[in-house]
Design a protein around this motif. Sequence first.
Motif, PDB file in Angstrom:
ATOM      1  N   ASN A  63      -7.342  91.013  43.861  1.00 39.70           N
ATOM      2  CA  ASN A  63      -8.018  90.269  44.912  1.00 39.70           C
ATOM      3  C   ASN A  63      -7.269  90.497  46.223  1.00 39.70           C
ATOM      4  O   ASN A  63      -6.283  89.823  46.494  1.00 39.70           O
ATOM      5  N   PRO A  64      -7.710  91.463  47.035  1.00 41.77           N
ATOM      6  CA  PRO A  64      -6.991  91.805  48.252  1.00 41.77           C
ATOM      7  C   PRO A  64      -6.828  90.641  49.222  1.00 41.77           C
ATOM      8  O   PRO A  64      -5.958  90.673  50.081  1.00 41.77           O
ATOM      9  N   GLU A  65      -7.659  89.595  49.085  1.00 40.44           N
ATOM     10  CA  GLU A  65      -7.551  88.459  49.988  1.00 40.44           C
ATOM     11  C   GLU A  65      -6.610  87.385  49.464  1.00 40.44           C
ATOM     12  O   GLU A  65      -6.377  86.375  50.114  1.00 40.44           O
ATOM     13  N   ALA A  66      -6.089  87.587  48.257  1.00 40.65           N
ATOM     14  CA  ALA A  66      -5.261  86.549  47.639  1.00 40.65           C
ATOM     15  C   ALA A  66      -3.937  86.388  48.366  1.00 40.65           C
ATOM     16  O   ALA A  66      -3.342  87.343  48.832  1.00 40.65           O
ATOM     17  N   GLN A  67      -3.483  85.130  48.427  1.00 40.55           N
ATOM     18  CA  GLN A  67      -2.186  84.807  48.989  1.00 40.55           C
ATOM     19  C   GLN A  67      -1.458  83.921  47.984  1.00 40.55           C
ATOM     20  O   GLN A  67      -1.621  82.695  47.999  1.00 40.55           O
ATOM     21  N   PRO A  68      -0.685  84.524  47.060  1.00 42.89           N
ATOM     22  CA  PRO A  68      -0.091  83.744  45.972  1.00 42.89           C
ATOM     23  C   PRO A  68       0.724  82.566  46.490  1.00 42.89           C
ATOM     24  O   PRO A  68       1.525  82.705  47.397  1.00 42.89           O
ATOM     25  N   VAL A  75      -6.959  74.976  49.989  1.00 44.70           N
ATOM     26  CA  VAL A  75      -8.321  74.482  50.145  1.00 44.70           C
ATOM     27  C   VAL A  75      -8.918  74.903  51.485  1.00 44.70           C
ATOM     28  O   VAL A  75      -9.999  75.479  51.548  1.00 44.70           O
ATOM     29  N   THR A  76      -8.200  74.648  52.576  1.00 42.32           N
ATOM     30  CA  THR A  76      -8.792  74.808  53.900  1.00 42.32           C
ATOM     31  C   THR A  76      -8.913  76.253  54.362  1.00 42.32           C
ATOM     32  O   THR A  76      -9.759  76.557  55.197  1.00 42.32           O
ATOM     33  N   SER A  77      -8.055  77.140  53.847  1.00 44.87           N
ATOM     34  CA  SER A  77      -8.085  78.533  54.295  1.00 44.87           C
ATOM     35  C   SER A  77      -8.710  79.465  53.264  1.00 44.87           C
ATOM     36  O   SER A  77      -8.603  80.677  53.390  1.00 44.87           O
ATOM     37  N   ARG A  78      -9.341  78.909  52.255  1.00 44.23           N
ATOM     38  CA  ARG A  78      -9.935  79.735  51.209  1.00 44.23           C
ATOM     39  C   ARG A  78     -11.135  80.501  51.737  1.00 44.23           C
ATOM     40  O   ARG A  78     -11.992  79.926  52.402  1.00 44.23           O
ATOM     41  N   PRO A  79     -11.243  81.815  51.445  1.00 43.99           N
ATOM     42  CA  PRO A  79     -12.437  82.559  51.841  1.00 43.99           C
ATOM     43  C   PRO A  79     -13.677  81.981  51.166  1.00 43.99           C
ATOM     44  O   PRO A  79     -13.591  81.295  50.148  1.00 43.99           O
ATOM     45  N   SER A  80     -14.836  82.283  51.712  1.00 47.29           N
ATOM     46  CA  SER A  80     -16.077  81.791  51.117  1.00 47.29           C
ATOM     47  C   SER A  80     -16.334  82.485  49.788  1.00 47.29           C
ATOM     48  O   SER A  80     -15.783  83.564  49.506  1.00 47.29           O
ATOM     49  N   THR A  81     -17.169  81.863  48.974  1.00 46.14           N
ATOM     50  CA  THR A  81     -17.538  82.459  47.685  1.00 46.14           C
ATOM     51  C   THR A  81     -18.158  83.831  47.895  1.00 46.14           C
ATOM     52  O   THR A  81     -17.846  84.789  47.167  1.00 46.14           O
TER      53      THR A  81
END
Length: 311
Positions: free
Chosen positions: A237-242, A258-264
């Motif tokens: 998941n290239p957008e993941a931020q562990p 929660v607040t910075s999560r990309p959209s589905t």
Amino acid sequence: MAADFWAGYISGAIGILVGNPLDLIKTRLQAGTANQPSASPNATGSQLHLPWTKQFEHWTSLGRGAAAPILGYGALNALLFVTYNRSLALLSTGDLHIWPERPSAGTIWAAGALGGLAIFFVSAPTELVKCRAQVSNPARSSWEVTKELWRAGGVRGLYMGGTVTSVRDSVGYGFYFWSYHLSKEAIMDESDGHRSHAVKVLLCGGLAGVVTWASIFPLDVIKTRVQTWDLSPPSANPEAQPLLSRQPAAAAAAPNIVTSRPSTYNIALTTYQHQGLSPFFRGLGICSARAFFVNAVQWAVYEWMMNALAS
């Protein structure tokens, strides 16, 4: 309470107990964390990178993430069956308490879909906590994950990914009840003995589970990635931020869970752009095997309890 409530509650809890080991593997495959090496010290104290299957060297690993669904899925399954039965009666006869003799396939599917929508308030947080507990590295309990999500976003944090979860449940349970009743109509016979009837219930329940998951599996993959996007490795998941893999508990509660999560949509699109269609079907074999076994047992327990409580 009604017989279908308790039959649903107990059968749901038993289903989780027997299916969690395979569900753990399925979730890790979907999230992409199954491809991460697991480090283990060798005799010289250096680290050996083992394949993902070695993450289960201790038998208790197979129970990871089970606490949340065991506590929640009994209530979820009870609510599901009660809503389904009442919806089917209302849609077929106009009365909540009059059971239809031969409901149509469309009515069965609609009642199942309504049941899937009704369980949203239990299903969304239960699925979220379960998935995050299953892929967290280092291991975290369901209670630790719940506290982390609550600190990050309160009630909203516990319903991260709730929309795609509700769509998955509605579509999936529509096919779940539809395929079970269709299978029963095809193979059941009034002349069946007790043993033959029990075997056919197991078979119909198992088939219903496989049909259900086959119909919604890409949606389930998206749901898993939405709920674990910050725990997945960049290759998956290239957008993941562990947030949990190498950080202390205080940092793990960062609000961007929660607040910075990309959209589905963005998570699904990014997955497709980087990996094609294959991730949307990764783990389907494991899931089908689990679905057959778990739902065979679950339907058998449900039918047995309904008969026992009605007598």
